[in-house]
Motif scaffolding. Structure first.
Motif, PDB file in Angstrom:
ATOM      1  N   THR A 332      -4.034  -1.095  -6.924  1.00 37.70           N
ATOM      2  CA  THR A 332      -4.237  -2.505  -6.577  1.00 37.70           C
ATOM      3  C   THR A 332      -4.395  -2.686  -5.072  1.00 37.70           C
ATOM      4  N   PHE A 333      -3.757  -1.818  -4.296  1.00 41.71           N
ATOM      5  CA  PHE A 333      -3.850  -1.886  -2.837  1.00 41.71           C
ATOM      6  C   PHE A 333      -4.480  -0.608  -2.293  1.00 41.71           C
ATOM      7  N   VAL A 334      -5.050  -0.732  -1.109  1.00 38.99           N
ATOM      8  CA  VAL A 334      -5.574   0.424  -0.387  1.00 38.99           C
ATOM      9  C   VAL A 334      -5.218   0.255   1.081  1.00 38.99           C
ATOM     10  N   ASP A 335      -4.854   1.327   1.737  1.00 39.82           N
ATOM     11  CA  ASP A 335      -4.583   1.311   3.179  1.00 39.82           C
ATOM     12  C   ASP A 335      -5.891   1.611   3.900  1.00 39.82           C
ATOM     13  N   THR A 336      -6.337   0.658   4.719  1.00 39.81           N
ATOM     14  CA  THR A 336      -7.657   0.799   5.329  1.00 39.81           C
ATOM     15  C   THR A 336      -7.706   0.054   6.657  1.00 39.81           C
ATOM     16  N   GLU A 337      -8.711   0.379   7.447  1.00 41.18           N
ATOM     17  CA  GLU A 337      -8.926  -0.300   8.721  1.00 41.18           C
ATOM     18  C   GLU A 337      -9.499  -1.684   8.453  1.00 41.18           C
ATOM     19  N   ILE A 338      -8.882  -2.732   9.027  1.00 40.81           N
ATOM     20  CA  ILE A 338      -9.402  -4.090   8.870  1.00 40.81           C
ATOM     21  C   ILE A 338     -10.071  -4.598  10.137  1.00 40.81           C
ATOM     22  N   SER A 339      -9.829  -3.926  11.251  1.00 41.19           N
ATOM     23  CA  SER A 339     -10.444  -4.235  12.536  1.00 41.19           C
ATOM     24  C   SER A 339     -10.323  -2.971  13.366  1.00 41.19           C
ATOM     25  N   PRO A 340     -11.177  -2.758  14.354  1.00 39.83           N
ATOM     26  CA  PRO A 340     -11.071  -1.519  15.118  1.00 39.83           C
ATOM     27  C   PRO A 340      -9.646  -1.261  15.604  1.00 39.83           C
ATOM     28  N   GLY A 341      -9.064  -0.163  15.152  1.00 39.75           N
ATOM     29  CA  GLY A 341      -7.723   0.220  15.557  1.00 39.75           C
ATOM     30  C   GLY A 341      -6.591  -0.425  14.786  1.00 39.75           C
ATOM     31  N   VAL A 342      -6.886  -1.294  13.830  1.00 37.25           N
ATOM     32  CA  VAL A 342      -5.842  -1.978  13.060  1.00 37.25           C
ATOM     33  C   VAL A 342      -5.982  -1.600  11.589  1.00 37.25           C
ATOM     34  N   THR A 343      -4.959  -0.958  11.057  1.00 34.30           N
ATOM     35  CA  THR A 343      -4.940  -0.546   9.657  1.00 34.30           C
ATOM     36  C   THR A 343      -3.891  -1.346   8.908  1.00 34.30           C
ATOM     37  N   ALA A 344      -4.191  -1.704   7.671  1.00 32.74           N
ATOM     38  CA  ALA A 344      -3.254  -2.500   6.878  1.00 32.74           C
ATOM     39  C   ALA A 344      -3.386  -2.141   5.414  1.00 32.74           C
ATOM     40  N   ARG A 345      -2.378  -2.523   4.651  1.00 35.35           N
ATOM     41  CA  ARG A 345      -2.438  -2.407   3.193  1.00 35.35           C
ATOM     42  C   ARG A 345      -3.068  -3.683   2.659  1.00 35.35           C
ATOM     43  N   VAL A 346      -4.206  -3.552   1.983  1.00 36.61           N
ATOM     44  CA  VAL A 346      -4.965  -4.723   1.551  1.00 36.61           C
ATOM     45  C   VAL A 346      -5.263  -4.634   0.054  1.00 36.61           C
ATOM     46  N   PRO A 347      -5.423  -5.776  -0.612  1.00 34.11           N
ATOM     47  CA  PRO A 347      -5.868  -5.745  -2.010  1.00 34.11           C
ATOM     48  C   PRO A 347      -7.230  -5.067  -2.100  1.00 34.11           C
ATOM     49  N   SER A 348      -7.373  -4.167  -3.057  1.00 32.43           N
ATOM     50  CA  SER A 348      -8.574  -3.343  -3.081  1.00 32.43           C
ATOM     51  C   SER A 348      -9.772  -4.035  -3.704  1.00 32.43           C
ATOM     52  N   GLY A 349      -9.575  -4.992  -4.625  1.00 30.41           N
ATOM     53  CA  GLY A 349     -10.709  -5.684  -5.216  1.00 30.41           C
ATOM     54  C   GLY A 349     -10.381  -6.181  -6.608  1.00 30.41           C
ATOM     55  N   TYR A 350     -11.266  -7.041  -7.129  1.00 34.48           N
ATOM     56  CA  TYR A 350     -11.006  -7.731  -8.382  1.00 34.48           C
ATOM     57  C   TYR A 350     -11.127  -6.851  -9.628  1.00 34.48           C
ATOM     58  N   ALA A 351     -12.102  -5.953  -9.674  1.00 28.42           N
ATOM     59  CA  ALA A 351     -12.500  -5.371 -10.964  1.00 28.42           C
ATOM     60  C   ALA A 351     -12.822  -3.893 -10.840  1.00 28.42           C
TER      61      ALA A 351
END
Length: 808
Positions: A332-351
């Protein structure tokens, strides 16, 4: 496999409403080019901000390319026209008339590219008396009737969590864009589409005049003042390490709870087998359950409940959602870069499509990051056409498609209706021994209103899928069908021999959609899938209360996320239908309702991950602006929502309330200072509002450009001037109903697609003979035999069910 919208080009000029539509289309594989004006979009600074990054902007613009254009210059307008000529879909959310005044309105761009689907998304639509009004999420909650059902009796109404409206509007926008695009593939003609966020929430979020679940309290004139007393529909109890919610809906569930309680004599009467009786006795019943639960942990209660057949779910805070084992296992979540140099745990997607998550792949673009890539390429370049049978414009997009619909209750009704309303032959598969829950909620009428709303335009086949012959008949239907819909527990279709792999072996073009509460992967995959338990598990319930310290949850009268999850699933299926035109092959689709809720709470979840402890239930106080919230007006239980977004709004407000001196008051000079002095700012606004009705206050404030919305109750939707001007409602008749039902004509306004037909919902099994004769080619003798064997289940007046006259 390639994502289903691979090769589809989307041009996006949105800021606010519409961003999430482009993100959903990009998740599904479309190339989305986001255009910003010089200086960047205001949403780049939208709260919450963490590590200098706007979390909403980062989430809603992932997977997109980003360019800048100056539409005040000829070069910028020419480049926009060139981008439109190469695009399939345009999404724009500028105020009505803004683009047209610069010669690049939707009509202008459609002339440059007659195949373009041009979708405009605004707060209230392109016409009507509210056309130029300012819309915020709180304003739409108030005007849509959602706010009037939220909160505790005797208290002020409570705003639901932030983000749900923006995301819901995005889902409906993505669906509408693909619907018009699917039509274009078959007609060669694009069209304009006008989407009002107001109408999306009225008709699609949790409609007062649409499919309802067991939490229908407050949807009628029975509650003209105050909030419905809905807390005990799905009560919440303290336990050893937090709170749990239970859903006692079926008689067998209550009987199991009664046994667990030690069979107390005062609740032995069969009267308590009914929900209303238990609701009336909640003051006596709840303490017994809470005392029992106090010795268990949340996890222990869930396990024990499952063993006893009692639906129990733990209440998760936002921080707990981020570390829940099930969501880790489910992806349900993925750890990924959301802005240059900023990584976060984010919802991966609906389907998921064929087991692959259609979700985040790359971060949101920096301002103008892809100018060289986009403008340096063959901007007018053509792309491979998608082959499709051609027909004349003006028809229904899904004519010729057949859907086998095993969906049940609110989610199932909402999903199947999307295809039935748009021309597909939707055959609802029904078993009289296990009737759809909607058919059991008649409340004394001959037909449940939800059945009339949700099952219209379908045909019904009575078929016992628990018999080998019933399975054989279903497979014969599937051999020529396009789509199969189901929302059973994971593994149910496979246990019946009807998995995607088995059906695809019969029909490689078949699309099989399965949905459940928590998905097919992870330790919760077999949990009972009631919406209240989904909301509790995903953090929605914890945020839908007055504060973090109150035990009372205020989401008892909503059926969120059923309607929106149905729309998410329909959109994913439609994207796969488009992909099937290229490949000739179907796919397996999976949507978990929990994933829908978590994606829509994404901003709070990511902000909490980046700054633990920062997100809690805000009540009605916007943590990022003041004055902002729900305010009393003149009259009994009359309220108005007001949002002061910035310094300009504050100066306008000071003029409206007759206090121009406060515009220069140092206490209120900035947004931060107004938040620090929230109580004083609120007092200024409240004093003025109490001298006006909500409608007077709303109209005066909106005339000054300040977002405001009167809290209206459901019956008032039918007399709302904007909805009347937009033709939002019509009447749905059924021979078993005493009076017509108000119902939506459409949600989006399409230039060429017709309004939905209103063929009345079938009785269970009503078209059994018709389908078996015309679709399967069975003879009368064969049908009669199958009816007598209980494989086919037509209505009770079927001739094969009549007693055979005796002969002497």
């Amino acid at each position: 496999m390639a994502l289903p919208l691979h090769g589809v080009r989307v041009l996006e000029l949105t800021d606010g409403f519409g961003d999430t539509a482009g993100r959903f289309l990009a998740d599904l594989g479309a190339e989305v080019v986001r255009v910003e004006l010089p200086g960047g979009s205001p949403s780049r600074s939208a709260h919450p901000v963490r590590n200098g990054v706007s979390v909403p902007f980062a989430l809603r613009n992932a997977n997109k390319l980003g360019v800048t254009l100056d539409l005040e210059e000829d070069e910028g307008r020419d480049r926009l026209r060139a981008l439109a000529r190469r695009s399939d879909i345009l999404l724009e959310s500028f105020p009505p008339g803004f683009l047209a005044a610069r010669g690049v309105g939707t009509a202008d761009l459609c002339r440059a590219n007659p195949a373009l689907v041009a979708v405009s998304i605004t707060g209230f639509g392109q016409d009507g008396p509210y056309r130029d009004w300012a819309a915020t999420e709180p304003v739409l909650y108030a005007l849509s009737g959602v706010l009037s059902r939220s909160g505790e009796p005797g208290e002020q109404p409570l705003l639901p969590p932030d983000g749900l409206i923006d995301e819901s509007v995005g889902v409906h926008t993505a669906w509408s864009a693909l619907l018009a695009y699917f039509d274009r593939l078959h007609t060669g003609r694009g069209q304009t589409v006008d989407i009002s966020a107001f109408e999306v929430i009225v008709h699609g979020f949790d409609p007062g005049f649409g499919v309802q679940g067991s939490a229908a309290a407050g949807r009628s004139e029975d509650f003209p003042r105050g909030r419905p007393d809905a807390a005990n529909f799905y009560p919440v109890y303290r336990c050893g390490d937090g709170q749990v919610r239970i859903c006692l809906l079926a008689k067998r569930q209550w009987r199991a709870m009664f046994e667990w309680l030690g069979e107390p004599e005062e609740f032995a009467d069969p009267t308590y087998d009914t929900i209303p009786a238990r609701f009336a006795a909640s003051a006596r019943l709840n303490p017994l359950i809470e005392q029992l639960f106090s010795t268990y942990t949340r996890d222990e209660l869930v396990v024990e409940g499952a063993a006893r057949g009692i639906p129990i779910g733990g209440l998760n805070t936002v921080s707990e959602v981020l570390t829940t084992e099930h969501f880790d296992a489910a992806g349900t979540f993925v750890d990924t870069e959301i802005s240059p140099g900023v990584t976060a745990r984010v919802p991966s997607g609906y389907a998921k499509v064929d087991g692959q998550r259609a979700g985040v792949r790359m971060r949101a673009p920096e301002l103008g990051e892809h100018n060289d890539t986009v403008f340096g390429s063959d901007i007018d370049g053509a792309h491979d056409p998608i082959p499709a049978l051609q027909r004349e414009p003006g028809g229904r997009p899904f004519e010729g498609l057949r859907v086998l619909d095993m969906g049940v209750v609110v989610f199932g009704a909402e999903l199947g209706r999307q295809f039935a309303d748009n021309g597909a032959d939707v055959i609802k598969i029904e078993n009289s021994n296990f009737p759809d829950g909607l058919r059991q909620s008649k409340r004394g009428a001959a037909l449940a209103a939800s059945v009339a709303w949700g099952h219209r335009n379908r045909r019904s086949l009575g078929l016992n899928l628990r018999s080998p012959e019933g399975i054989r008949i279903f497979k014969r239907l599937a051999a020529e069908a396009d789509i199969v819909l189901a929302n059973f527990k994971p593994g149910t279709l496979a246990s019946m021999g009807l998995s995607y792999d088995e059906l695809a072996a019969i029909n490689p073009r078949i699309i099989v959609s399965e949905s459940s509460a928590f998905g097919s992967v992870g330790p919760w995959n077999k949990r009972l899938g009631y919406g209240p338990l989904v909301r509790a598990a995903c953090g929605v319930s914890a945020l839908w209360r007055y504060s973090d310290t109150t035990d009372a949850l205020c989401d008892g009268s909503t059926v969120y996320p059923d309607h929106i999850a149905g729309q998410v699933t329909a959109t994913t299926i439609l994207a796969t239908l488009i992909h099937r035109l290229r490949t000739g092959r179907g796919a397996a689709i999976e949507v978990a309702q929990a994933d829908t809720a978590i994606v829509q709470l994404g901003s709070q979840l990511v902000a909490e991950h980046l700054d633990p402890g920062s997100i809690g239930a805000p009540g009605n106080s916007d943590p990022y602006s003041a004055p902002s919230g729900v305010y009393p007006c003149g009259g009994d239980d009359e309220w108005c929502v007001v949002t002061v977004r910035d310094d300009t709004d504050w100066a306008r407000l000071c003029g409206v309330v007759g206090r121009p001196d406060l515009a220069d008051d140092p206490r209120f000079a900035t947004a931060e200072l107004r938040i620090d002095h929230r109580a004083e700012a609120d007092e200024v606004l409240t004093e003025w509002l109490l001298r006006h009705t909500p409608t007077e206050a709303m109209e005066t404030l909106q005339a000054a450009g300040i977002p405001a919305g009167a809290m209206i109750r459901l019956p008032e939707l039918l007399t709302n001037p904007q909805l009347i001007a937009r033709g939002a409602y019509t009447e749905l008749e059924h021979e078993l109903l005493p009076a017509p039902l108000p119902t939506a004509k459409q949600v989006a306004h399409f230039a060429t697609l017709p309004d939905w037909p209103l063929r009345q919902a079938p009785l269970a099994g009503q078209q059994t003979r018709e389908i078996c004769e015309r679709v399967l080619g069975l003879s009368t003798v064969e049908i009669d035999s199958l009816v007598r064997d209980g494989v086919l289940q037509p209505p009770a007046d079927d001739p094969a069910l009549s007693p055979v006259p005796s002969t002497v």
